[in-house]
Design an enzyme around this catalytic site. Structure first.
Site, PDB file in Angstrom:
ATOM      1  N   ARG A 193       0.826  -1.212   0.000  1.00 12.40           N
ATOM      2  CA  ARG A 193       0.000   0.000   0.000  1.00 12.40           C
ATOM      3  C   ARG A 193       0.857   1.258   0.000  1.00 12.40           C
ATOM      4  NH1 ARG A 193      -3.771  -1.072   4.378  1.00 12.40           N
ATOM      5  NH2 ARG A 193      -2.303   0.079   5.646  1.00 12.40           N
ATOM      6  N   TYR A 249     -13.288  23.149 -10.543  1.00 17.93           N
ATOM      7  CA  TYR A 249     -13.794  21.874 -11.057  1.00 17.93           C
ATOM      8  C   TYR A 249     -15.052  21.509 -10.254  1.00 17.93           C
ATOM      9  CZ  TYR A 249     -13.599  16.857 -12.132  1.00 17.93           C
ATOM     10  OH  TYR A 249     -13.879  15.575 -12.520  1.00 17.93           O
ATOM     11  N   ASP A 291      -5.447  23.748  -7.767  1.00 21.02           N
ATOM     12  CA  ASP A 291      -5.603  22.647  -8.725  1.00 21.02           C
ATOM     13  C   ASP A 291      -4.793  23.024  -9.963  1.00 21.02           C
ATOM     14  OD1 ASP A 291      -6.509  20.969 -10.845  1.00 21.02           O
ATOM     15  OD2 ASP A 291      -8.395  20.614  -9.794  1.00 21.02           O
ATOM     16  N   LYS A 294      -5.170  13.401 -16.928  1.00 16.77           N
ATOM     17  CA  LYS A 294      -5.252  14.257 -18.107  1.00 16.77           C
ATOM     18  C   LYS A 294      -3.920  14.231 -18.863  1.00 16.77           C
ATOM     19  CE  LYS A 294      -9.469  15.374 -16.739  1.00 16.77           C
ATOM     20  NZ  LYS A 294      -9.793  16.386 -15.754  1.00 16.77           N
TER      21      LYS A 294
END
Ligand SMILES: *Cc1c(COP(=O)(O)O)cnc(C)c1O
Length: 401
Positions: A60, A113, A184, A209
């Site tokens: 993890r 966003y 962001d 993206k």
């Protein structure tokens, strides 16, 4: 030797030699369990981990593949530490959960966003964490701050309309109020824009993206500028059990290697398309900060090193039906959300989402285009024929009224 930015980006996360040789790329190291040679080694590693070193002691926590991508993100943004998350949205949610406590308040630019608002409605409100959305151009954040305000959240340029914010001024105002400044940075992909150098403490990304760049993975990243905030984020990140697959980390790192050349081409193509659409009678307005006519152009020139492939258009006459006809007539643009892959995409902007944003002054439908790496002349020809088809439909619908 202090190399240039592009060179450092290509070197970041490069594997070390082992017994005299090394591959070019970091191997994909997949594992859940990390095996120790002895209990002594196990104890030593755990001690190093407890002292804050990023050593892999369980799957993890990531492997060498993840460490390589994290290093590349730190280089990209000039960050102190990077946390990889399963999506861009999870990077935003984790950041807000890590840095805000019950009873606290944050100021959020109304241009962000849109799904961030779902984090508020479904998660933060239950925890008695409140947000105030403000107009980055019109509001003075010092008059909106409350005694319990802890965080300022920005996104520049904004989603859908690409409103460029004066991030240095906003960040300075936020810092003067003692706020943690989060930005962001998905539009700039870490490469075109450096919020951590302009005053932000934390930069969040949808690596889905441009960093992935091939529309084949979901990933987010949180890049932190300093050690104290990295500690708060590490606690939340670890507790939420966030992990990304080594295969996706490998793909994101591979995408990152070609990020500079892809962005340059996306930017050139988008500007060519934007200039063409500006001159078209059916287009009232083109939103793209590299256009000199864009209201954010001066700030963009000051703070950014380039533009990406995104632009939005507001039609001059089309209603919703003609906007749909335009989208459906396109042959080289896929209809779909997201962006940042090599291919062109088109999406109708939901009127409700535009309405959230104080920058929006229009009345006609808005369509967002992602300009891909195709030849821009072909994209322009496709856009022209689709505008003509929608225009014919608009005229027919008038004559039937
Ligand atoms: C796409 C996007 C996100 C969310 O990223 P996902 O990986 O799709 O969850 C966050 N911020 C911005 C600006 C985005 O464009």
């Amino acid at each position: 030797m202090n190399h240039h930015y592009d060179t450092r980006l290509l070197q970041a996360g490069k594997p070390d030699f082992f017994q005299g040789t090394a591959p070019v790329n970091v191997p994909v190291v997949r594992t859940s369990t990390v095996r120790y040679q002895s209990t002594q080694v196990q104890r030593e590693l755990h001690e190093r981990r407890d002292n804050g070193e990023e050593v892999a002691s369980y799957g993890r926590h990531g492997t060498d593949t993840h460490r390589a991508l994290e290093q590349a993100f730190n280089t990209l943004e000039g960050g102190h530490r990077t946390f990889l998350t399963p999506s861009g949205l999870s990077a935003i949610a984790t950041t807000l959960l890590a840095l805000l406590s019950p009873g606290e308040h944050a100021l959020v630019a109304d241009s962000v966003y849109s799904p961030l608002r779902r984090i508020e409605a479904r998660l933060l409100e239950r925890l008695n964490i409140t947000l105030t959305y403000f107009s980055p151009a019109r509001d003075d954040i010092s008059t909106l701050a409350r005694p319990n305000t802890r965080l300022l959240y920005l996104e520049s340029p904004s989603s859908l309309l690409f409103e460029v914010l004066d991030l240095p001024a906003l960040a300075a105002a936020g810092r003067a109020l003692g706020l943690t400044v989060v930005a962001d940075n998905t539009w700039g992909a870490g490469y075109l824009y450096h919020p951590l150098q302009l005053g932000a403490h934390v930069s969040v990304h949808a690596a889905t993206k441009y960093i992935g760049g091939h529309s084949d993975l979901m990933m987010g990243a949180i890049v932190v500028a300093d050690a104290s905030r990295a500690e708060s984020l590490a606690l939340a990140y670890d507790t939420l059990g966030l992990a990304v697959s080594a295969d996706d980390a490998y793909l994101a790192l591979r995408g990152l290697r070609s990020l500079p050349v892809r962005l340059a081409q996306h930017g050139r193509n988008a500007l060519a398309v934007a200039r063409h659409l500006q001159a078209h009678a059916e287009v009232a307005k083109v939103f793209h900060p590299a256009l000199p006519e864009d209201p954010g152009h001066a700030l963009w020139r000051r703070d950014f090193s380039g533009a990406n492939g995104l632009l939005s258009i507001e039609f001059s006459r089309f209603g919703a039906a003609a906007a749909d006809a335009f989208i459906n007539a396109l042959t080289l643009f896929g209809i779909g959300a997201s962006w940042g892959g090599y291919e062109s995409l088109v999406l109708a902007a939901a009127p409700g989402r535009l309405a959230e944003h104080s920058y929006w002054q229009g009345t006609r439908p808005v369509v967002r285009l992602h300009i891909g790496l195709e030849d821009p002349d072909d994209l322009i020809a496709d856009l022209d024929q689709a505008l003509a088809a929608a225009s014919r439909q608009e005229i027919d619908s008038w004559s039937q009224r």
